[in-house]
Design an enzyme around this catalytic site. Sequence first.
Site, PDB file in Angstrom:
ATOM      1  N   THR A   1      23.321 -59.792 -64.196  1.00 21.27           N
ATOM      2  CA  THR A   1      24.734 -60.148 -64.148  1.00 21.27           C
ATOM      3  C   THR A   1      25.395 -59.294 -63.088  1.00 21.27           C
ATOM      4  O   THR A   1      24.762 -58.444 -62.470  1.00 21.27           O
ATOM      5  CB  THR A   1      25.395 -59.987 -65.538  1.00 21.27           C
ATOM      6  OG1 THR A   1      26.714 -60.526 -65.499  1.00 21.27           O
ATOM      7  CG2 THR A   1      25.443 -58.541 -65.966  1.00 21.27           C
TER       8      THR A   1
ATOM      9  N   VAL B   1      19.329 -50.281 -63.499  1.00 19.29           N
ATOM     10  CA  VAL B   1      20.527 -50.032 -62.698  1.00 19.29           C
ATOM     11  C   VAL B   1      20.470 -50.836 -61.407  1.00 19.29           C
ATOM     12  O   VAL B   1      19.537 -50.714 -60.619  1.00 19.29           O
ATOM     13  CB  VAL B   1      20.674 -48.529 -62.380  1.00 19.29           C
ATOM     14  CG1 VAL B   1      21.923 -48.294 -61.531  1.00 19.29           C
ATOM     15  CG2 VAL B   1      20.740 -47.711 -63.665  1.00 19.29           C
ATOM     16  N   LYS B   2      21.493 -51.652 -61.213  1.00 18.57           N
ATOM     17  CA  LYS B   2      21.567 -52.541 -60.066  1.00 18.57           C
ATOM     18  C   LYS B   2      22.353 -51.843 -58.952  1.00 18.57           C
ATOM     19  O   LYS B   2      23.520 -51.484 -59.133  1.00 18.57           O
ATOM     20  CB  LYS B   2      22.252 -53.840 -60.486  1.00 18.57           C
ATOM     21  CG  LYS B   2      21.960 -55.052 -59.630  1.00 18.57           C
ATOM     22  CD  LYS B   2      22.563 -56.280 -60.314  1.00 18.57           C
ATOM     23  CE  LYS B   2      22.315 -57.551 -59.525  1.00 18.57           C
ATOM     24  NZ  LYS B   2      23.002 -58.698 -60.176  1.00 18.57           N
ATOM     25  N   VAL B   3      21.703 -51.674 -57.799  1.00 13.11           N
ATOM     26  CA  VAL B   3      22.255 -50.880 -56.701  1.00 13.11           C
ATOM     27  C   VAL B   3      22.304 -51.730 -55.431  1.00 13.11           C
ATOM     28  O   VAL B   3      21.331 -52.425 -55.119  1.00 13.11           O
ATOM     29  CB  VAL B   3      21.379 -49.626 -56.451  1.00 13.11           C
ATOM     30  CG1 VAL B   3      21.943 -48.784 -55.320  1.00 13.11           C
ATOM     31  CG2 VAL B   3      21.250 -48.800 -57.730  1.00 13.11           C
TER      32      VAL B   3
ATOM     33  N   ALA C   1      22.333 -53.946 -64.823  1.00 13.24           N
ATOM     34  CA  ALA C   1      23.738 -53.558 -64.910  1.00 13.24           C
ATOM     35  C   ALA C   1      24.138 -52.918 -63.584  1.00 13.24           C
ATOM     36  O   ALA C   1      23.502 -51.958 -63.138  1.00 13.24           O
ATOM     37  CB  ALA C   1      23.954 -52.591 -66.066  1.00 13.24           C
TER      38      ALA C   1
END
Length: 217
Positions: A27, A86-88, A60
């Site tokens: 998302t 963790v989306k970076v 996220a």
Amino acid sequence: MKFFIDTANLEQIKEAQDLGILDGVTTNPSLMAKEGITGRDNILKHYVAICNIVDGDVSAEVIATDYEGMVREGEELAGLHEQIVVKVPMIKDGIKAIKYFTDQGIRTNCTLVFSSGQALLAAKAGATYVSPFIGRLDDISTDGLNLIAEIRMIYDNYGFDTEILAASVRHTMHVIDCAKLGADVMTGPLSSILGLLKHPLTDIGLAQFLADYKKGN
């Protein structure tokens, strides 16, 4: 091939989970806003709610674009639930943050990838997933599927463990084509997954079987 659903809609996530083939969720802030989820506290609670529905990874996204901010936010996100990835973003400080998270044992998803060079850097930094956005490339008359093929070749050449997460999947044929090219994961709307169920000959055959059964009873 892993199937992720790209949404913040809990009902759609539940439907995909109940189908028995869902491996995770991706998302982003735009999808959160679409569901009326705004404000840091509400967004964090929503991530936890998603984790409580699915069994697999939940990406996220950090909002910060500076190294210190991404590290701070990423550590907070990773602490929410063991399923959080963790989306970076694919930027210079993003690569630095991915390397930091890798060293700390925090899993990452490098997002907004549009070239094989970017994917190579993400893998070098130790990203768990790399997300090439094939649909957005298609939108500007560039072959998004060719990018999947290039990344697959590069990763196979050097034995990178980073998984190719085909993102911005728009329809069912994107799913099939990514599977042919060896993408490890696809993420798209529920419709792109449900579309795999459909074939007119299945409908015709089933209708005929039921009609024949009724004749004999």
